[in-house]
Design a protein around this motif. Sequence first.
Motif, PDB file in Angstrom:
ATOM      1  N   LYS A  58       0.836  -1.204   0.000  1.00 20.17           N
ATOM      2  CA  LYS A  58       0.000   0.000   0.000  1.00 20.17           C
ATOM      3  C   LYS A  58       0.871   1.254   0.000  1.00 20.17           C
ATOM      4  O   LYS A  58       0.624   2.199  -0.765  1.00 20.17           O
ATOM      5  N   PHE A  59       1.893   1.252   0.847  1.00 24.78           N
ATOM      6  CA  PHE A  59       2.799   2.402   0.924  1.00 24.78           C
ATOM      7  C   PHE A  59       3.490   2.625  -0.418  1.00 24.78           C
ATOM      8  O   PHE A  59       3.482   3.734  -0.963  1.00 24.78           O
ATOM      9  N   PHE A  60       4.091   1.574  -0.957  1.00 27.94           N
ATOM     10  CA  PHE A  60       4.809   1.719  -2.221  1.00 27.94           C
ATOM     11  C   PHE A  60       3.861   2.100  -3.360  1.00 27.94           C
ATOM     12  O   PHE A  60       4.279   2.753  -4.327  1.00 27.94           O
ATOM     13  N   GLY A  61       2.585   1.713  -3.248  1.00 34.40           N
ATOM     14  CA  GLY A  61       1.620   2.044  -4.284  1.00 34.40           C
ATOM     15  C   GLY A  61       1.411   3.535  -4.467  1.00 34.40           C
ATOM     16  O   GLY A  61       1.028   3.987  -5.549  1.00 34.40           O
ATOM     17  N   TYR A  62       1.684   4.310  -3.426  1.00 34.72           N
ATOM     18  CA  TYR A  62       1.537   5.766  -3.528  1.00 34.72           C
ATOM     19  C   TYR A  62       2.629   6.389  -4.401  1.00 34.72           C
ATOM     20  O   TYR A  62       2.474   7.523  -4.873  1.00 34.72           O
ATOM     21  N   TYR A  63       3.729   5.647  -4.619  1.00 33.68           N
ATOM     22  CA  TYR A  63       4.911   6.242  -5.242  1.00 33.68           C
ATOM     23  C   TYR A  63       5.275   5.629  -6.597  1.00 33.68           C
ATOM     24  O   TYR A  63       6.259   6.028  -7.200  1.00 33.68           O
ATOM     25  N   PHE A  64       4.456   4.696  -7.069  1.00 33.57           N
ATOM     26  CA  PHE A  64       4.568   4.193  -8.440  1.00 33.57           C
ATOM     27  C   PHE A  64       6.008   3.848  -8.820  1.00 33.57           C
ATOM     28  O   PHE A  64       6.574   4.383  -9.769  1.00 33.57           O
ATOM     29  N   LEU A  65       6.612   2.971  -8.042  1.00 27.64           N
ATOM     30  CA  LEU A  65       7.995   2.579  -8.302  1.00 27.64           C
ATOM     31  C   LEU A  65       8.108   1.940  -9.684  1.00 27.64           C
ATOM     32  O   LEU A  65       7.234   1.197 -10.116  1.00 27.64           O
ATOM     33  N   TYR A  66       9.210   2.240 -10.379  1.00 26.58           N
ATOM     34  CA  TYR A  66       9.403   1.655 -11.708  1.00 26.58           C
ATOM     35  C   TYR A  66      10.897   1.471 -11.971  1.00 26.58           C
ATOM     36  O   TYR A  66      11.741   2.029 -11.274  1.00 26.58           O
ATOM     37  N   GLY A  67      11.202   0.680 -13.015  1.00 31.20           N
ATOM     38  CA  GLY A  67      12.592   0.429 -13.382  1.00 31.20           C
ATOM     39  C   GLY A  67      13.147  -0.800 -12.691  1.00 31.20           C
ATOM     40  O   GLY A  67      12.555  -1.340 -11.751  1.00 31.20           O
ATOM     41  N   ASP A  68      14.300  -1.236 -13.154  1.00 32.44           N
ATOM     42  CA  ASP A  68      14.928  -2.458 -12.647  1.00 32.44           C
ATOM     43  C   ASP A  68      16.058  -2.196 -11.650  1.00 32.44           C
ATOM     44  O   ASP A  68      16.605  -3.140 -11.075  1.00 32.44           O
ATOM     45  N   ASP A  69      16.433  -0.944 -11.464  1.00 37.55           N
ATOM     46  CA  ASP A  69      17.555  -0.649 -10.571  1.00 37.55           C
ATOM     47  C   ASP A  69      17.177  -0.843  -9.107  1.00 37.55           C
ATOM     48  O   ASP A  69      16.045  -0.569  -8.692  1.00 37.55           O
ATOM     49  N   SER A  70      18.125  -1.308  -8.340  1.00 38.17           N
ATOM     50  CA  SER A  70      17.975  -1.391  -6.883  1.00 38.17           C
ATOM     51  C   SER A  70      19.339  -1.146  -6.260  1.00 38.17           C
ATOM     52  O   SER A  70      20.365  -1.170  -6.952  1.00 38.17           O
ATOM     53  N   LEU A  71      19.340  -0.926  -4.968  1.00 35.51           N
ATOM     54  CA  LEU A  71      20.604  -0.712  -4.275  1.00 35.51           C
ATOM     55  C   LEU A  71      21.543  -1.893  -4.475  1.00 35.51           C
ATOM     56  O   LEU A  71      22.714  -1.729  -4.813  1.00 35.51           O
ATOM     57  N   ASP A  72      21.027  -3.100  -4.290  1.00 35.32           N
ATOM     58  CA  ASP A  72      21.886  -4.279  -4.367  1.00 35.32           C
ATOM     59  C   ASP A  72      22.406  -4.528  -5.776  1.00 35.32           C
ATOM     60  O   ASP A  72      23.587  -4.864  -5.953  1.00 35.32           O
ATOM     61  N   THR A  73      21.544  -4.388  -6.786  1.00 32.60           N
ATOM     62  CA  THR A  73      22.011  -4.626  -8.157  1.00 32.60           C
ATOM     63  C   THR A  73      23.014  -3.562  -8.582  1.00 32.60           C
ATOM     64  O   THR A  73      23.983  -3.859  -9.287  1.00 32.60           O
ATOM     65  N   SER A  74      22.816  -2.318  -8.127  1.00 34.07           N
ATOM     66  CA  SER A  74      23.744  -1.250  -8.487  1.00 34.07           C
ATOM     67  C   SER A  74      25.091  -1.430  -7.794  1.00 34.07           C
ATOM     68  O   SER A  74      26.144  -1.193  -8.392  1.00 34.07           O
ATOM     69  N   LEU A  75      25.083  -1.857  -6.537  1.00 31.30           N
ATOM     70  CA  LEU A  75      26.343  -2.163  -5.861  1.00 31.30           C
ATOM     71  C   LEU A  75      27.063  -3.306  -6.566  1.00 31.30           C
ATOM     72  O   LEU A  75      28.282  -3.255  -6.785  1.00 31.30           O
ATOM     73  N   ALA A  76      26.307  -4.334  -6.938  1.00 27.42           N
ATOM     74  CA  ALA A  76      26.910  -5.507  -7.574  1.00 27.42           C
ATOM     75  C   ALA A  76      27.559  -5.172  -8.912  1.00 27.42           C
ATOM     76  O   ALA A  76      28.578  -5.776  -9.282  1.00 27.42           O
ATOM     77  N   LYS A  77      26.999  -4.213  -9.634  1.00 23.48           N
ATOM     78  CA  LYS A  77      27.584  -3.803 -10.919  1.00 23.48           C
ATOM     79  C   LYS A  77      29.022  -3.328 -10.751  1.00 23.48           C
ATOM     80  O   LYS A  77      29.840  -3.426 -11.666  1.00 23.48           O
ATOM     81  N   HIS A  78      29.331  -2.801  -9.573  1.00 24.54           N
ATOM     82  CA  HIS A  78      30.670  -2.288  -9.304  1.00 24.54           C
ATOM     83  C   HIS A  78      31.489  -3.252  -8.446  1.00 24.54           C
ATOM     84  O   HIS A  78      32.575  -2.899  -7.978  1.00 24.54           O
ATOM     85  N   GLY A  79      30.948  -4.450  -8.231  1.00 24.04           N
ATOM     86  CA  GLY A  79      31.696  -5.471  -7.501  1.00 24.04           C
ATOM     87  C   GLY A  79      31.580  -5.398  -5.995  1.00 24.04           C
ATOM     88  O   GLY A  79      32.423  -5.959  -5.282  1.00 24.04           O
ATOM     89  N   PHE A  80      30.524  -4.749  -5.501  1.00 19.75           N
ATOM     90  CA  PHE A  80      30.360  -4.579  -4.060  1.00 19.75           C
ATOM     91  C   PHE A  80      29.083  -5.235  -3.551  1.00 19.75           C
ATOM     92  O   PHE A  80      28.153  -5.512  -4.308  1.00 19.75           O
ATOM     93  N   HIS A  81      29.048  -5.452  -2.241  1.00 19.87           N
ATOM     94  CA  HIS A  81      27.885  -5.994  -1.538  1.00 19.87           C
ATOM     95  C   HIS A  81      27.604  -5.074  -0.362  1.00 19.87           C
ATOM     96  O   HIS A  81      28.516  -4.413   0.159  1.00 19.87           O
ATOM     97  N   ARG A  82      26.355  -5.034   0.069  1.00 19.03           N
ATOM     98  CA  ARG A  82      26.012  -4.128   1.177  1.00 19.03           C
ATOM     99  C   ARG A  82      26.825  -4.418   2.446  1.00 19.03           C
ATOM    100  O   ARG A  82      27.077  -3.509   3.242  1.00 19.03           O
ATOM    101  N   ASP A  83      27.265  -5.658   2.621  1.00 18.35           N
ATOM    102  CA  ASP A  83      28.072  -5.971   3.805  1.00 18.35           C
ATOM    103  C   ASP A  83      29.474  -5.372   3.742  1.00 18.35           C
ATOM    104  O   ASP A  83      30.189  -5.349   4.749  1.00 18.35           O
ATOM    105  N   ASP A  84      29.865  -4.888   2.554  1.00 20.18           N
ATOM    106  CA  ASP A  84      31.161  -4.226   2.402  1.00 20.18           C
ATOM    107  C   ASP A  84      31.147  -2.776   2.892  1.00 20.18           C
ATOM    108  O   ASP A  84      32.212  -2.188   3.112  1.00 20.18           O
ATOM    109  N   ILE A  85      29.958  -2.212   3.039  1.00 24.73           N
ATOM    110  CA  ILE A  85      29.837  -0.797   3.383  1.00 24.73           C
ATOM    111  C   ILE A  85      30.323  -0.561   4.810  1.00 24.73           C
ATOM    112  O   ILE A  85      29.879  -1.229   5.750  1.00 24.73           O
ATOM    113  N   THR A  86      31.224   0.405   4.970  1.00 24.60           N
ATOM    114  CA  THR A  86      31.755   0.726   6.307  1.00 24.60           C
ATOM    115  C   THR A  86      31.043   1.909   6.950  1.00 24.60           C
ATOM    116  O   THR A  86      31.030   2.039   8.178  1.00 24.60           O
ATOM    117  N   ASP A  87      30.461   2.792   6.111  1.00 22.57           N
ATOM    118  CA  ASP A  87      29.822   4.001   6.620  1.00 22.57           C
ATOM    119  C   ASP A  87      28.616   4.341   5.744  1.00 22.57           C
ATOM    120  O   ASP A  87      28.694   4.272   4.507  1.00 22.57           O
TER     121      ASP A  87
END
Length: 285
Positions: A68-97
């Motif tokens: 319901k919450f996300f429905g208010y904002y009409f999310l679109y596209g295939d990008d996500s935080l995890d896929t974008s990090l992975a494109k550069h060879g990183f994982h969220r567990d690598d983040i220090t700050d």
Amino acid sequence: MKLYPINTGYFKLDGGAMFGVVPKSIWQRTNPADSNNMCNWAMRSLLIEDGDRLILIDTGLGSKQSDKFFGYYFLYGDDSLDTSLAKHGFHRDDITDVFLTHLHFDHCGGAIQWNKDRTGYEPAFKNAKFWSNAKHWDWAIHPNDREKASFLKENILPIQESGQLNFIDVPNNDFIIPTPLGFDALVVNGHTDAQMCPVINYKGKKLVFAADLLPSTGHIPLPFVMGYDTRPLQTLEDRKQFYAKALEEEYYLFLEHDSVNEICTLKQTEKGARLGETFQFSELF
């Protein structure tokens, strides 16, 4: 040091809310709306690889809210935080700050996730320190009625409960402050109280993560202030000071919400500051 733009996704917001008192006949020239008056916006974070630190600036919406919450904002596209990090060879567990410009849900929602059995919340970056400032934190956990819908307690309180929260010192009335992360930050108070916009020296240029001080190239004229801003007259003053410094020091502005342009510059005209050039990140760096 190496920088990477991290697209966490795209969403839609009402054009009238995004441009306040500016008539649609004017703002739709730069930000066309659909049949529901909704315009397209990015949630573009920035990743800084600096020695043994991997610093993420803002996190996007995250994925824990209801359909319901996300429905208010009409999310679109295939990008996500995890896929974008992975494109550069990183994982969220690598983040220090994780540096949070402010605590509105589209900037910090990705900082917290459900735990494994969905009985509570946990940091989405288990190895990271989270950075805010005490002034803005207090503003967010005791929200005014106007901003209450943007400060979601499930995005904010678990950061402190995790023991991973750290505050950056923000002296009163200082426009530019040092941070412990290797860059300075502008402190502005029009959109919300004590929003922080990083200023990063990179490859001979000064790159400013503009956050909600300047959401898109369509917002450059001074009166083009979002309806969401809590103190619109202060936003005008924030931008006047920011534009003067940006023109003097030839800032490159990294745009968090512009769905088309990743970076822009300003130029001085007889009508004041206006759009200079636009770039994709890869064109400059």
